[in-house]
Scaffold this motif. Structure first.
Motif, short mmCIF file in Angstrom:
data_model
loop_
_atom_site.label_atom_id
_atom_site.label_comp_id
_atom_site.label_asym_id
_atom_site.label_seq_id
_atom_site.Cartn_x
_atom_site.Cartn_y
_atom_site.Cartn_z
N ASN A 145 -33.00 8.28 -58.59
CA ASN A 145 -32.81 6.84 -58.41
C ASN A 145 -33.23 6.17 -59.71
N LYS A 146 -33.38 4.83 -59.69
CA LYS A 146 -33.73 4.11 -60.93
C LYS A 146 -35.07 4.57 -61.50
N LYS A 147 -36.00 4.99 -60.62
CA LYS A 147 -37.36 5.30 -61.09
C LYS A 147 -37.56 6.77 -61.40
N CYS A 148 -36.74 7.63 -60.77
CA CYS A 148 -37.02 9.05 -60.90
C CYS A 148 -35.69 9.77 -61.18
N ASN A 149 -35.65 10.60 -62.22
CA ASN A 149 -34.40 11.25 -62.64
C ASN A 149 -33.27 10.24 -62.84
N ALA A 150 -33.63 9.12 -63.51
CA ALA A 150 -32.66 8.02 -63.68
C ALA A 150 -31.41 8.47 -64.44
N ASP A 151 -31.58 9.46 -65.34
CA ASP A 151 -30.41 9.95 -66.08
C ASP A 151 -29.41 10.64 -65.15
N LEU A 152 -29.93 11.31 -64.12
CA LEU A 152 -29.04 11.97 -63.16
C LEU A 152 -28.31 10.93 -62.30
N LEU A 153 -29.00 9.85 -61.94
CA LEU A 153 -28.32 8.78 -61.21
C LEU A 153 -27.20 8.20 -62.08
N TRP A 154 -27.50 7.96 -63.35
CA TRP A 154 -26.48 7.45 -64.29
C TRP A 154 -25.26 8.37 -64.29
N ALA A 155 -25.50 9.67 -64.39
CA ALA A 155 -24.41 10.65 -64.45
C ALA A 155 -23.65 10.75 -63.13
N SER A 156 -24.36 10.49 -62.03
CA SER A 156 -23.73 10.59 -60.70
C SER A 156 -22.81 9.40 -60.42
N ARG A 157 -22.89 8.38 -61.25
CA ARG A 157 -22.03 7.22 -61.08
C ARG A 157 -20.80 7.35 -61.96
N GLY A 158 -19.98 8.37 -61.64
CA GLY A 158 -18.72 8.53 -62.37
C GLY A 158 -18.62 9.80 -63.19
#
Length: 447
Positions: free
Chosen positions: A170-183
């Protein structure tokens, strides 16, 4: 096979009863024979399947909606298919305006469930697409100009990584993975098991429309549509479909989150073109509007195979591009054709680098496909789609990962634009051994 880990969930090995039906995909001509299918019932089953695959050195393919448009991206010879379609919980939190959905849900089920509760969940043009694949690839559809892409509404994911470990982003934890998961596309970083989205209050009613013209008026209609659709009110989503010359027509459909009289006024620049043979503009309760736009779409009874390709247009198609379209449409038949979706609004208000989905600045999205029943026709149909891509190349940018085309060479920058190098670095962090791979997956950056 010797292995410390035992497969759990509903496990079907090659030779077991149920194997043939487990192999069925949206495309009926699947020609891969996996060693085993695991129908996961919970996250732990996914973790066990990944560990088992690693211990036995078996390739992995995740699968949820069985709707992959390319024939062999969700199956692999002698591999394990981790099918998450049985994981179907939906948990709406009205107070927070969020919903947590398990990865086995199909888009239609989520959209219809939430509509009954008075909320909008974004959807594409088919109810049977899995929420996992559509979200991870971006998630386009007729609501995107009002509330953004499906992935723009993603707040958190749960994913099982290459070691079989459950991680959250999520925004606070593994934020780079959330970024990558959005597209950043499915099947690249791990097997996703849960998504948390923000949801939006649904209007009590919405206006749906469907207008049809004869095929030979497609040029006129397209020229009017592409001048109008990207700039119309953000609450209006519009899809334009142009079928083949042989037996096809032109259809514009979509919805407006507003009144019928306003919809009629907004649609005028296109409805006044040519001689429509059918005109339906109807104000419906929001729940019925969703049903209208997502009619049943059976996944496993398809008879035809398809080849798709796609791109994003930054300005209207000139005559030269329309001429290439015409040539294509004169030479294909059956369920083939062109499909356009208007861009802009909320999609373009997000910066291209703030999520993995890069193609924000387009005016419209376009895809085209050829279809066939007889396998002997495959090569000819695939060739015409790819040849048309070459001809349209000067007029489009990029391609949509959820409408994959394995004819695209060096596909990373085509799908992900300038975000590809960052996606490769994130891949190297979460899956350095490239355990999750398919013919067009992201390759890890080299150290």
């Amino acid at each position: 096979m010797k292995s410390k880990t035992r497969l759990t969930g509903r496990v079907i090995f090659k030779g077991d009863s149920g194997y043939e039906s487990a192999r069925k995909n949206w495309d009926p001509h699947t020609d891969k024979y996996p060693k085993v299918f695991v129908f996961a019932q919970r996250t732990q089953d996914v973790a066990n399947a990944i560990k088992w695959a690693r211990e036995n050195n078996v390739p992995i393919r995740p699968r949820s909606g069985r709707h992959s448009l390319e024939v062999n991206l969700s199956q692999v010879n002698s591999g394990i298919v981790i099918d998450v379609s049985n994981m179907k919980k939906i948990k709406l939190n009205k107070k927070q305006g969020t919903v947590i959905v398990q990865t086995g849900n199909r888009v239609g089920r989520i959209a219809k469930t939430l509509a009954k509760q008075g909320f909008i969940a974004p959807f594409g043009d088919s109810p049977s697409v899995g929420i996992g694949g559509i979200t991870l690839g971006g998630g386009i559809g007729p609501l995107q100009r009002s509330i953004g892409l499906i992935s723009d509404n993603l707040l958190e994911v749960e994913m099982v990584n290459a070691k079989g470990k459950v991680i959250r982003a999520n925004k606070k934890c593994n934020a780079d993975l959330l970024w990558a998961s959005r597209g950043g596309g499915g099947g690249n970083f791990g097997v996703y098991t849960k998504y948390k989205f923000k949801v939006h209050r649904a209007p009590a009613e919405a206006t749906v429309y469907r207008i049809t013209w004869p095929w030979n008026q497609f040029e006129k209609v397209l020229k009017a549509w592409q001048k109008w659709a990207p700039f119309v009110n953000d609450k209006l989503g519009s899809e334009l479909s142009i079928g083949p010359k042989k037996g096809g027509n032109v259809t514009m459909e979509g919805l407006f989150l507003g009144s019928k009289s306003e919809a009629i006024r907004l649609l005028k620049p296109v409805t006044c073109v040519g001689t429509p043979t059918n005109k339906l503009i109807r104000l419906l309760p929001y729940t019925e509007a969703v049903n209208f736009l997502l009619p049943p779409d059976p996944v496993l009874t398809q008879r035809t195979s398809n080849q798709f390709s796609s791109g994003f247009a930054r300005k209207p198609f000139p005559n030269k591009a329309i001429k290439s379209m015409r040539k294509f449409l004169e030479n294909v038949e059956g369920g083939a054709g062109f499909f356009f979706l208007n861009w802009g609004g909320a999609v373009s208000r997000v910066l291209p680098r703030s999520t993995a989905f890069y193609w924000r600045k387009a005016k419209f999205y376009v895809e085209w496909n050829s279809s066939w029943i007889n396998q002997a026709e495959a090569a000819k149909n695939i060739a015409i789609v790819r040849n048309t891509r070459r001809k349209l190349d000067p007029f489009i940018v990029g391609s949509y990962i959820n409408v994959p085309d394995q004819g695209i060479k060096n596909s990373g920058p085509v799908y992900y634009g300038a975000n590809y190098p960052r996606l490769r670095r994130i891949k190297a962090k979460y899956d350095p051994g490239n355990v999750f791979q398919n013919p067009q997956s992201i390759t890890p950056a080299r150290k």
